[in-house]
Design a protein around this motif. Sequence first.
Motif, PDB file in Angstrom:
ATOM      1  N   GLU A  31      74.173  37.693 -45.170  1.00 12.27           N
ATOM      2  CA  GLU A  31      72.738  37.917 -45.148  1.00 12.27           C
ATOM      3  C   GLU A  31      72.410  39.248 -44.463  1.00 12.27           C
ATOM      4  OE1 GLU A  31      68.707  35.320 -44.178  1.00 12.27           O
ATOM      5  OE2 GLU A  31      70.470  35.023 -42.947  1.00 12.27           O
ATOM      6  N   VAL A  32      71.340  39.891 -44.919  1.00 15.41           N
ATOM      7  CA  VAL A  32      70.878  41.122 -44.276  1.00 15.41           C
ATOM      8  C   VAL A  32      69.505  40.849 -43.671  1.00 15.41           C
ATOM      9  CG1 VAL A  32      70.223  43.534 -44.617  1.00 15.41           C
ATOM     10  CG2 VAL A  32      72.126  42.564 -45.923  1.00 15.41           C
ATOM     11  N   ARG A  79      83.912  41.218 -29.627  1.00 19.43           N
ATOM     12  CA  ARG A  79      83.325  42.526 -29.913  1.00 19.43           C
ATOM     13  C   ARG A  79      84.043  43.202 -31.065  1.00 19.43           C
ATOM     14  NH1 ARG A  79      82.962  43.847 -24.193  1.00 19.43           N
ATOM     15  NH2 ARG A  79      80.805  43.633 -23.531  1.00 19.43           N
ATOM     16  N   ALA A  80      85.359  42.991 -31.120  1.00 19.30           N
ATOM     17  CA  ALA A  80      86.136  43.593 -32.193  1.00 19.30           C
ATOM     18  C   ALA A  80      85.715  43.041 -33.553  1.00 19.30           C
ATOM     19  CB  ALA A  80      87.626  43.341 -31.955  1.00 19.30           C
ATOM     20  N   GLU A  81      85.110  41.848 -33.556  1.00 18.51           N
ATOM     21  CA  GLU A  81      84.702  41.203 -34.813  1.00 18.51           C
ATOM     22  C   GLU A  81      83.317  41.648 -35.267  1.00 18.51           C
ATOM     23  OE1 GLU A  81      86.639  39.100 -36.441  1.00 18.51           O
ATOM     24  OE2 GLU A  81      88.198  39.043 -34.907  1.00 18.51           O
ATOM     25  N   VAL A  82      82.580  42.280 -34.358  1.00 22.17           N
ATOM     26  CA  VAL A  82      81.212  42.689 -34.683  1.00 22.17           C
ATOM     27  C   VAL A  82      81.110  44.205 -34.579  1.00 22.17           C
ATOM     28  CG1 VAL A  82      78.786  42.416 -34.096  1.00 22.17           C
ATOM     29  CG2 VAL A  82      80.370  40.543 -33.676  1.00 22.17           C
ATOM     30  N   GLY A  83      80.829  44.850 -35.685  1.00 23.00           N
ATOM     31  CA  GLY A  83      80.695  46.303 -35.653  1.00 23.00           C
ATOM     32  C   GLY A  83      79.317  46.692 -35.152  1.00 23.00           C
ATOM     33  N   ALA A 160      80.597  40.986 -39.086  1.00 26.77           N
ATOM     34  CA  ALA A 160      79.178  41.316 -39.157  1.00 26.77           C
ATOM     35  C   ALA A 160      78.971  42.717 -38.588  1.00 26.77           C
ATOM     36  CB  ALA A 160      78.356  40.310 -38.357  1.00 26.77           C
ATOM     37  N   MET A 161      77.865  43.345 -38.990  1.00 25.59           N
ATOM     38  CA  MET A 161      77.559  44.692 -38.503  1.00 25.59           C
ATOM     39  C   MET A 161      76.161  44.720 -37.894  1.00 25.59           C
ATOM     40  SD  MET A 161      79.874  47.232 -39.195  1.00 25.59           S
ATOM     41  CE  MET A 161      79.068  48.736 -39.724  1.00 25.59           C
ATOM     42  N   LEU A 162      76.074  45.388 -36.739  1.00 19.88           N
ATOM     43  CA  LEU A 162      74.773  45.567 -36.086  1.00 19.88           C
ATOM     44  C   LEU A 162      74.399  47.041 -36.179  1.00 19.88           C
ATOM     45  CD1 LEU A 162      75.662  43.642 -32.796  1.00 19.88           C
ATOM     46  CD2 LEU A 162      74.627  42.700 -34.870  1.00 19.88           C
ATOM     47  N   ALA A 180      71.984  54.994 -47.978  1.00 23.51           N
ATOM     48  CA  ALA A 180      72.756  54.698 -49.192  1.00 23.51           C
ATOM     49  C   ALA A 180      74.049  53.959 -48.845  1.00 23.51           C
ATOM     50  CB  ALA A 180      73.068  55.995 -49.929  1.00 23.51           C
ATOM     51  N   VAL A 181      74.706  54.413 -47.754  1.00 25.39           N
ATOM     52  CA  VAL A 181      75.936  53.744 -47.323  1.00 25.39           C
ATOM     53  C   VAL A 181      75.645  52.310 -46.892  1.00 25.39           C
ATOM     54  CG1 VAL A 181      77.722  53.737 -45.538  1.00 25.39           C
ATOM     55  CG2 VAL A 181      77.132  55.866 -46.685  1.00 25.39           C
ATOM     56  N   MET A 182      74.532  52.133 -46.179  1.00 26.38           N
ATOM     57  CA  MET A 182      74.176  50.795 -45.697  1.00 26.38           C
ATOM     58  C   MET A 182      73.823  49.874 -46.861  1.00 26.38           C
ATOM     59  SD  MET A 182      71.983  51.916 -42.357  1.00 26.38           S
ATOM     60  CE  MET A 182      71.352  50.273 -42.055  1.00 26.38           C
ATOM     61  N   ARG A 183      73.144  50.450 -47.862  1.00 25.89           N
ATOM     62  CA  ARG A 183      72.761  49.680 -49.038  1.00 25.89           C
ATOM     63  C   ARG A 183      74.010  49.160 -49.752  1.00 25.89           C
ATOM     64  NH1 ARG A 183      69.736  53.651 -51.365  1.00 25.89           N
ATOM     65  NH2 ARG A 183      67.985  53.221 -49.975  1.00 25.89           N
ATOM     66  N   LYS A 184      74.992  50.060 -49.889  1.00 24.32           N
ATOM     67  CA  LYS A 184      76.242  49.709 -50.562  1.00 24.32           C
ATOM     68  C   LYS A 184      76.945  48.571 -49.807  1.00 24.32           C
ATOM     69  CE  LYS A 184      79.869  52.708 -51.249  1.00 24.32           C
ATOM     70  NZ  LYS A 184      80.329  54.083 -51.448  1.00 24.32           N
ATOM     71  N   LEU A 185      76.926  48.714 -48.498  1.00 30.85           N
ATOM     72  CA  LEU A 185      77.571  47.726 -47.631  1.00 30.85           C
ATOM     73  C   LEU A 185      76.913  46.358 -47.806  1.00 30.85           C
ATOM     74  CD1 LEU A 185      79.836  48.055 -45.617  1.00 30.85           C
ATOM     75  CD2 LEU A 185      78.136  48.425 -43.828  1.00 30.85           C
ATOM     76  N   ALA A 186      75.579  46.368 -47.859  1.00 33.24           N
ATOM     77  CA  ALA A 186      74.835  45.114 -48.022  1.00 33.24           C
ATOM     78  C   ALA A 186      75.178  44.476 -49.361  1.00 33.24           C
ATOM     79  CB  ALA A 186      73.336  45.390 -47.932  1.00 33.24           C
ATOM     80  N   ARG A 187      75.285  45.306 -50.392  1.00 30.49           N
ATOM     81  CA  ARG A 187      75.575  44.778 -51.719  1.00 30.49           C
ATOM     82  C   ARG A 187      76.974  44.167 -51.773  1.00 30.49           C
ATOM     83  NH1 ARG A 187      74.607  49.447 -54.778  1.00 30.49           N
ATOM     84  NH2 ARG A 187      72.474  49.722 -54.046  1.00 30.49           N
ATOM     85  N   GLN A 188      77.872  44.687 -50.932  1.00 33.15           N
ATOM     86  CA  GLN A 188      79.240  44.145 -50.922  1.00 33.15           C
ATOM     87  C   GLN A 188      79.342  42.872 -50.097  1.00 33.15           C
ATOM     88  OE1 GLN A 188      81.047  47.685 -49.515  1.00 33.15           O
ATOM     89  NE2 GLN A 188      81.383  48.550 -51.560  1.00 33.15           N
ATOM     90  N   GLY A 189      78.190  42.410 -49.590  1.00 30.78           N
ATOM     91  CA  GLY A 189      78.177  41.103 -48.941  1.00 30.78           C
ATOM     92  C   GLY A 189      78.401  41.105 -47.441  1.00 30.78           C
ATOM     93  N   MET A 190      78.239  42.275 -46.801  1.00 30.61           N
ATOM     94  CA  MET A 190      78.394  42.321 -45.342  1.00 30.61           C
ATOM     95  C   MET A 190      77.217  41.631 -44.654  1.00 30.61           C
ATOM     96  SD  MET A 190      79.981  43.265 -42.598  1.00 30.61           S
ATOM     97  CE  MET A 190      81.263  44.420 -43.065  1.00 30.61           C
ATOM     98  N   THR A 191      77.500  40.865 -43.625  1.00 29.00           N
ATOM     99  CA  THR A 191      76.454  40.293 -42.798  1.00 29.00           C
ATOM    100  C   THR A 191      75.886  41.404 -41.922  1.00 29.00           C
ATOM    101  OG1 THR A 191      77.753  38.276 -42.710  1.00 29.00           O
ATOM    102  CG2 THR A 191      75.956  38.482 -41.110  1.00 29.00           C
ATOM    103  N   MET A 192      74.577  41.642 -42.005  1.00 24.95           N
ATOM    104  CA  MET A 192      74.016  42.781 -41.288  1.00 24.95           C
ATOM    105  C   MET A 192      72.750  42.411 -40.532  1.00 24.95           C
ATOM    106  SD  MET A 192      74.652  45.615 -44.316  1.00 24.95           S
ATOM    107  CE  MET A 192      73.618  46.908 -43.714  1.00 24.95           C
ATOM    108  N   LEU A 193      72.690  42.879 -39.286  1.00 21.74           N
ATOM    109  CA  LEU A 193      71.468  42.744 -38.494  1.00 21.74           C
ATOM    110  C   LEU A 193      71.058  44.165 -38.112  1.00 21.74           C
ATOM    111  CD1 LEU A 193      69.442  40.856 -37.154  1.00 21.74           C
ATOM    112  CD2 LEU A 193      71.020  40.580 -35.244  1.00 21.74           C
TER     113      LEU A 193
END
Lengths: 243, 253
Positions: A31-32, A79-83, A160-162, A180-193
């Motif tokens: 989810e984003v 922390r290593a699990e959350v970018g 997940a990415m913060l 654009a990079v963030m959009r691509k990341l979201a489309r690839q299914g990254m969990t983003m906050l």
Amino acid sequence: MSAGIELRGVCKRYGEVVALEQIDLAVGAGEVVVLIGPSGSGKSTLLRCVNGLEAPDRGTVLVAGRAVDAGHREIDALRAEVGMVFQHFQLFPHLTVTQNLTLAPRLVRNQERTTARERARALLDRVGVADKGDDYPATLSGGQKQRVAIARALAMEPVAMLFDEPTSALDPEMVGEVLAVMRKLARQGMTMLVASHEMGFAREVAHRVVFMDSGRIVERGPPGRIFDAPAEERTREFLSKVL
Amino acid sequence: MKRRSEIALRAAITVAVLAALVAALWSSEYEWDFRPAWMYRKLYLKGLGMTLSATLAAYGLGFVLGIAIAMARMSRRLAVRHLADLYVELIRGTPFLVQLTIVYFGLAPLLRIDSKFLLGTCALGIFAAAYMGEIFRAGIESVQRGQFEAARSLGLSRGQTLRHVVFPQAFRRMIPPLTGELIALTKESSLLFFIGLAEMMASARHVGANTYRTFEAFLVVACLYLTITVPLSLLARRLERRLGRSDRGGVAL
């Protein structure tokens, strides 16, 4: 919800100032969620609580089902699990771009030098700065720096990415390349906050938008509803100023 | 190109000033005689050796103690912080000669230490540590808090963060002031003659007293100090320039 992020009743004060008041928020896997709100509304503090840079006074933060307030070693592993991507990039100036990407995988994940370098090359290619691997951060533009910072976080293969206002320190013409990079990341299914002032990005990419003010969540919902038909007066007021 | 002409101009000025100085000394009525000083050349060399070894030993001690003080001053515990503050205030607030006298006449008999070298270098090292601790602290604090957080957010432990992210950045910025401290310490070590250590200053005094050629004796020792300090200071300036460049991108050390 096990692969996502969850905050339950999180409170944080700095002296008299209330930074977060009773925050309940869950971000599901893939989810984003975009946090919007005026400066000082607590967006940044919320993100920093998720990877343990700040400790909440009360409440719990769970990442992939594990509590963030656990012991020292555990929190390093979490922390290593959350970018995390910062407003001011925070690339390591004494290391080349490639070394910026390989440092943590080598130290924390014990990756081989060659493996780490290969993966760094692939990531730099993914964010569009494949030719900058041997350069030092100081020679990059703001947009390039932020894309490298995203690649550096991705090198740890986070669940997940913060993003803490990732485009606020950029010249306007460089905002697009980072989004654009963030959009691509979201489309690839990254969990983003994401804490951001980019309403266009929020409307287009976010599954949910959360409006914060004075350390509280005022309103949340799908971007269409929040932007076009906000229920709260405070939200309407804020949006009328920024849109 | 601009740099080259600047160096040429600097060299020209230096040579002119030195030549004028020598000419002025030579044309005065004083009758110069450097033969006694030359006769005592071995004593000078012994003094030089002692000056170098005392300075380096004190520098080493100051370095280690200085790191400990810097760490203590950044400690989370108030008592530790305060003790370190106290140390720095006491040492920096009194002249080295006073400290040396206290160590030599007060502490040495108490602790039954009679090696002048040991006493002298310990006193000098303790003195240097107060200044070097401040250099280390300023260097570490000059690294932005955000760098620390970025490293931690990637999963690096506190120790890994300090070792791989904070120290390398801090150390580059500390090299020029640390070289400056080595220069200062070289000069400060001349006070060790006071407790009878046979370093360069003592050599000069000995030559002056035995030959009545005090002026020459001390001109020689001044030149000897300059042969240590000038190259160091040039090195410090060079490093500073290189580091300035690498901070803006490129050129590793």
